[in-house]
Design a protein around this motif. Structure first.
Motif, PDB file in Angstrom:
ATOM      1  N   UNK A 140      33.598  46.120  42.365  1.00 21.62           N
ATOM      2  CA  UNK A 140      34.228  46.205  43.310  1.00 21.62           C
ATOM      3  C   UNK A 140      34.687  44.910  43.984  1.00 21.62           C
ATOM      4  N   UNK A 141      35.995  45.332  44.528  1.00 18.93           N
ATOM      5  CA  UNK A 141      36.517  43.727  45.333  1.00 18.93           C
ATOM      6  C   UNK A 141      35.868  43.641  46.755  1.00 18.93           C
ATOM      7  N   UNK A 142      34.720  43.102  46.632  1.00 19.79           N
ATOM      8  CA  UNK A 142      34.175  42.979  48.145  1.00 19.79           C
ATOM      9  C   UNK A 142      33.469  41.521  48.231  1.00 19.79           C
ATOM     10  N   UNK A 143      33.887  40.634  47.430  1.00 18.56           N
ATOM     11  CA  UNK A 143      33.150  39.388  47.267  1.00 18.56           C
ATOM     12  C   UNK A 143      32.461  39.031  46.387  1.00 18.56           C
ATOM     13  N   UNK A 197      39.215  47.985  46.824  1.00 20.13           N
ATOM     14  CA  UNK A 197      39.688  48.237  45.578  1.00 20.13           C
ATOM     15  C   UNK A 197      38.774  47.912  44.471  1.00 20.13           C
ATOM     16  N   UNK A 198      39.000  48.379  43.151  1.00 25.55           N
ATOM     17  CA  UNK A 198      38.041  48.223  42.012  1.00 25.55           C
ATOM     18  C   UNK A 198      38.858  47.112  41.250  1.00 25.55           C
ATOM     19  N   UNK A 199      37.807  46.340  40.623  1.00 26.23           N
ATOM     20  CA  UNK A 199      38.302  45.050  39.807  1.00 26.23           C
ATOM     21  C   UNK A 199      37.773  44.942  38.572  1.00 26.23           C
ATOM     22  N   UNK A 238      44.465  43.711  30.822  1.00 27.71           N
ATOM     23  CA  UNK A 238      45.821  44.048  31.266  1.00 27.71           C
ATOM     24  C   UNK A 238      46.336  45.470  31.165  1.00 27.71           C
ATOM     25  N   UNK A 239      45.541  46.386  30.436  1.00 27.88           N
ATOM     26  CA  UNK A 239      45.816  47.675  30.318  1.00 27.88           C
ATOM     27  C   UNK A 239      45.159  48.320  31.547  1.00 27.88           C
ATOM     28  N   UNK A 240      44.453  47.906  32.275  1.00 26.53           N
ATOM     29  CA  UNK A 240      43.527  48.605  33.276  1.00 26.53           C
ATOM     30  C   UNK A 240      44.491  48.872  34.563  1.00 26.53           C
ATOM     31  N   UNK A 241      45.492  47.828  34.968  1.00 28.09           N
ATOM     32  CA  UNK A 241      46.057  48.028  36.210  1.00 28.09           C
ATOM     33  C   UNK A 241      46.914  46.560  36.292  1.00 28.09           C
ATOM     34  N   UNK A 242      47.481  46.815  37.603  1.00 31.79           N
ATOM     35  CA  UNK A 242      48.196  45.548  37.790  1.00 31.79           C
ATOM     36  C   UNK A 242      47.238  44.341  38.420  1.00 31.79           C
ATOM     37  N   UNK A 243      48.151  43.185  38.388  1.00 33.81           N
ATOM     38  CA  UNK A 243      47.321  41.931  38.822  1.00 33.81           C
ATOM     39  C   UNK A 243      46.766  41.911  40.097  1.00 33.81           C
ATOM     40  N   UNK A 244      45.737  41.145  40.420  1.00 30.35           N
ATOM     41  CA  UNK A 244      45.285  41.031  41.726  1.00 30.35           C
ATOM     42  C   UNK A 244      45.821  39.553  42.238  1.00 30.35           C
ATOM     43  N   UNK A 260      37.288  26.123  39.246  1.00 33.76           N
ATOM     44  CA  UNK A 260      36.988  24.661  39.063  1.00 33.76           C
ATOM     45  C   UNK A 260      36.874  24.109  37.919  1.00 33.76           C
ATOM     46  N   UNK A 261      36.279  24.869  36.827  1.00 37.90           N
ATOM     47  CA  UNK A 261      35.932  24.566  35.548  1.00 37.90           C
ATOM     48  C   UNK A 261      37.032  24.670  34.767  1.00 37.90           C
ATOM     49  N   UNK A 262      37.696  25.703  34.674  1.00 37.75           N
ATOM     50  CA  UNK A 262      39.249  25.958  33.802  1.00 37.75           C
ATOM     51  C   UNK A 262      40.448  25.847  34.427  1.00 37.75           C
ATOM     52  N   UNK A 263      40.416  26.010  35.849  1.00 32.45           N
ATOM     53  CA  UNK A 263      41.646  26.121  36.425  1.00 32.45           C
ATOM     54  C   UNK A 263      42.089  27.391  36.764  1.00 32.45           C
ATOM     55  N   UNK A 264      42.862  27.734  37.729  1.00 31.00           N
ATOM     56  CA  UNK A 264      43.124  29.128  37.949  1.00 31.00           C
ATOM     57  C   UNK A 264      44.035  29.705  37.083  1.00 31.00           C
ATOM     58  N   UNK A 265      44.942  29.071  36.543  1.00 27.83           N
ATOM     59  CA  UNK A 265      45.920  29.561  35.301  1.00 27.83           C
ATOM     60  C   UNK A 265      45.217  30.136  34.241  1.00 27.83           C
ATOM     61  N   UNK A 266      44.129  29.898  33.852  1.00 26.15           N
ATOM     62  CA  UNK A 266      43.278  30.303  32.787  1.00 26.15           C
ATOM     63  C   UNK A 266      42.369  31.473  33.050  1.00 26.15           C
ATOM     64  N   UNK A 267      42.612  31.950  34.385  1.00 22.27           N
ATOM     65  CA  UNK A 267      41.707  33.063  34.889  1.00 22.27           C
ATOM     66  C   UNK A 267      42.704  34.379  35.022  1.00 22.27           C
ATOM     67  N   UNK A 268      42.193  35.626  35.025  1.00 25.17           N
ATOM     68  CA  UNK A 268      42.929  36.630  34.890  1.00 25.17           C
ATOM     69  C   UNK A 268      42.142  37.785  35.925  1.00 25.17           C
ATOM     70  N   UNK A 269      42.808  38.349  36.856  1.00 26.03           N
ATOM     71  CA  UNK A 269      42.126  39.597  37.586  1.00 26.03           C
ATOM     72  C   UNK A 269      43.151  40.688  37.743  1.00 26.03           C
ATOM     73  N   UNK A 270      42.693  41.819  37.513  1.00 22.85           N
ATOM     74  CA  UNK A 270      43.436  43.191  37.696  1.00 22.85           C
ATOM     75  C   UNK A 270      42.694  44.227  38.441  1.00 22.85           C
ATOM     76  N   UNK A 271      43.429  45.046  39.058  1.00 23.92           N
ATOM     77  CA  UNK A 271      42.784  46.151  39.834  1.00 23.92           C
ATOM     78  C   UNK A 271      42.509  47.481  38.846  1.00 23.92           C
ATOM     79  N   UNK A 272      41.658  48.165  39.080  1.00 29.88           N
ATOM     80  CA  UNK A 272      41.203  49.310  38.161  1.00 29.88           C
ATOM     81  C   UNK A 272      42.130  50.393  38.546  1.00 29.88           C
TER      82      UNK A 272
END
Length: 278
Positions: free
Chosen positions: A99-102, A85-87, A159-165, A113-125
């Motif tokens: 790319x979503x390859x690590x 997938x693309x991210x 958020x306009x690029x695709x659904x959440x990862x 670790x610094x901000x907490x997972x709730x303050x991060x965002x990831x979407x598929x393209x």
């Protein structure tokens, strides 16, 4: 928490494309056509082909030094055109496209670790109107990732690029493990251009083993020595263990290549133990 200004419109580029074929230039052309005010910064383009771990380490070392709102475009993509997938990712400080390859695992873990997972965002393209009209199955860097990075620099919400990862692809680097007697075991995960070995062991783990002159560093069955501050602490041609500029344990030969001299390979075991223990 995640909204941020992008007045500088800085976009960094990290690839394994090299400079011979014009691929990096084509990506820059796409970006500048969409975002003429973009300030483009080349992080690295001489990463070994398909070396996703090396690219992840480049990002880990460079991203913290860029201004808030920088967009980091990274394309080392052995799975291009396949099922990967693309991210697009967003932290309170940065954006990432690739790319979503690590390739983003290390910067993502640091941000978590610094901000907490709730303050991060990831979407598929998936929203194709932000891609080029014609998409080559072998050059997503130009046709998908570059235009998306440019739109983000222009202020587009990811958020306009695709659904959440739900879950990012992992690199597959095993975690370090504590040893009886107070040591820690890791491994060689990459090499820099000088042949120095970069390991999975971090500075904070070394501190838990003991002071620099109170630990013993081993590469396989070979004792490297105690932990030193820098290369010049040992004689020319001698091995040295030290904390590198990205806070990882690194192993080197002063004015030489540890990789070549000792025929070191990735995933070779590295152990740090209290001095005097086996």
């Amino acid at each position: 928490m995640l909204s941020m200004a992008r007045q500088d419109k800085i976009i960094t580029l990290t690839t394994d494309f090299g400079w011979r074929d014009g691929t990096v230039g084509a990506m820059k052309g796409v970006i500048l056509d969409i975002c003429p005010q973009a300030r483009l910064v080349d992080l690295a383009h001489d990463i070994a082909p398909q070396d996703v771990v090396a690219a992840a380490l480049v990002l880990e070392g460079a991203v913290p030094y860029f201004p808030r709102g920088t967009v980091h475009l990274a394309v080392v993509d052995p799975g291009v055109g396949g099922s990967r997938r693309a991210l697009a990712l967003q932290t309170p400080l940065s954006f990432f496209v690739g790319p979503d390859n690590g390739i983003f695992e290390l910067v993502w873990k640091a941000a978590e670790a610094h901000f907490g997972l709730g303050n991060l965002k990831a979407v598929y393209l998936e929203e194709k109107k932000y891609f080029l009209e014609k998409i080559s199955p072998t050059f997503h860097g130009r046709d998908i990732f570059a235009p998306v990075a440019a739109h983000i620099a222009n202020g587009l919400s990811i958020d306009r690029l695709g659904p959440p990862v739900m879950r990012l692809h992992r690199l597959g680097i095993p975690e370090t493990s504590p040893l009886s007697g107070g040591g820690v075991q890791g491994m060689v995960i990459s090499f820099d251009r000088f042949g120095n070995a970069i390991t999975s062991i971090r500075h904070e783990e070394l501190r838990q083993v003991g002071p620099a002159d109170g630990v013993s560093v081993w590469l396989g069955r070979r004792r490297i020595g105690p932990l030193h501050r820098t290369f010049s602490d040992v004689d020319e041609g001698e091995p040295v263990a030290y904390v590198g500029s990205t806070d990882r344990l690194e192993l080197a030969i002063r004015n030489g290549s540890l990789r070549e001299k000792f025929k070191v390979r990735r995933r070779e075991k590295v152990v740090v133990s209290p001095a005097g223990s086996a």
